[in-house]
Design a protein around this motif. Structure first.
Motif, mmCIF file in Angstrom:
data_model
loop_
_atom_site.group_PDB
_atom_site.id
_atom_site.type_symbol
_atom_site.label_atom_id
_atom_site.label_comp_id
_atom_site.label_asym_id
_atom_site.label_seq_id
_atom_site.Cartn_x
_atom_site.Cartn_y
_atom_site.Cartn_z
ATOM 1 N N GLY A 129 0.795 -1.214 0.000
ATOM 2 C CA GLY A 129 0.000 0.000 0.000
ATOM 3 C C GLY A 129 0.830 1.268 0.000
ATOM 4 N N LYS A 130 2.046 1.205 0.510
ATOM 5 C CA LYS A 130 2.899 2.397 0.572
ATOM 6 C C LYS A 130 3.291 2.909 -0.809
ATOM 7 N N TYR A 131 3.144 2.076 -1.836
ATOM 8 C CA TYR A 131 3.507 2.489 -3.195
ATOM 9 C C TYR A 131 2.341 3.129 -3.948
ATOM 10 N N LEU A 132 1.173 3.160 -3.324
ATOM 11 C CA LEU A 132 -0.022 3.633 -4.020
ATOM 12 C C LEU A 132 -0.597 4.876 -3.370
ATOM 13 N N VAL A 133 -1.086 5.767 -4.200
ATOM 14 C CA VAL A 133 -1.744 6.982 -3.744
ATOM 15 C C VAL A 133 -2.862 7.299 -4.732
ATOM 16 N N ALA A 134 -3.965 7.837 -4.225
ATOM 17 C CA ALA A 134 -5.069 8.204 -5.113
ATOM 18 C C ALA A 134 -4.561 9.162 -6.185
ATOM 19 N N LYS A 135 -4.940 8.924 -7.412
ATOM 20 C CA LYS A 135 -4.527 9.673 -8.613
ATOM 21 C C LYS A 135 -3.099 9.344 -9.038
ATOM 22 N N GLY A 136 -2.468 8.370 -8.367
ATOM 23 C CA GLY A 136 -1.143 7.925 -8.770
ATOM 24 C C GLY A 136 -1.236 6.869 -9.861
ATOM 25 N N CYS A 137 -0.088 6.343 -10.266
ATOM 26 C CA CYS A 137 -0.010 5.385 -11.368
ATOM 27 C C CYS A 137 0.167 3.957 -10.862
ATOM 28 N N ILE A 138 -0.401 3.023 -11.592
ATOM 29 C CA ILE A 138 -0.218 1.592 -11.360
ATOM 30 C C ILE A 138 -0.314 0.896 -12.717
#
Length: 198
Positions: A129-138
């Motif tokens: 989860g630390k690699y993800l943020v709302a409006k970020g890329c995946i």
């Protein structure tokens, strides 16, 4: 290097293991045009090297690590996979920078139409989860997507009908495994902060 803008799909012809070697053969149809031995191609977001060519069928040798870390371990003849050839430097760069190095797999928890679009919710290890943020890329199976929401052990993305129709997502369902590549900047930031703390 890839952009996460899937060019199309291919169909698995065979996945066979012999003498400690696993060979994946995919019918790439028109996407095989111009491909040469040694080229890098992202298959479900996993960067693989072309080791054989026969008309539109391309062969790839899979490392044990590739099978351990990606959903290619579950590949079956006839299955559809996402395909993106390596980035050409002279074109537009859409999506985001995708290396084709899969970080983890996740499981589809929700995949349904909501209005005109589709919601895809993926379960993951809480540590990711630390690699993800709302409006970020995946990148999910090599598709560059924008994170909509993140909770402790899952995240969601919204899919437009076009993306569903032209990628292997159209064959995914709840319980299926998908490949995840987290944003490169997030991984480097974590490394820098970890080193600074020591």
């Amino acid at each position: 290097m890839f952009t996460g803008l899937v060019e199309g799909t291919g169909r698995i012809v065979t996945l066979e293991s012999a003498k400690e070697l696993t060979r994946l053969v995919i019918d790439m149809r028109h996407l095989a045009e111009g491909v040469q031995l040694g080229d890098s191609i992202a298959i479900n977001g996993c960067c693989l090297t072309v080791t054989s060519l026969q008309n539109t069928q391309l062969g790839f040798d899979l490392l044990e690590e590739t099978q351990a870390r990606t959903n290619l371990r579950e590949a079956k003849s006839g299955a559809i996979v996402n395909v993106e050839r390596a980035l050409l430097a002279q074109g537009r760069i859409g999506g985001h920078f995708v290396t084709g190095h899969i970080d983890a797999t996740g499981m589809v928890r929700k995949w349904e139409q909501v209005g005109n679009d589709y919601e895809l919710r993926i379960g993951m290890e809480p540590a990711h989860g630390k690699y993800l943020v709302a409006k970020g890329c995946i990148a999910i199976d090599g598709i560059s997507l924008t994170v909509a929401e993140v909770t402790r052990d899952e995240f969601s993305v919204w899919i437009i009908p076009h993306t569903r129709e032209v990628t292997a997502l159209r064959e995914r369902g709840v319980g299926d495994t998908v490949n995840l590549e987290f944003d490169l900047l997030a991984k480097y930031t974590e490394k820098i902060l970890t080193v600074r703390e020591k």
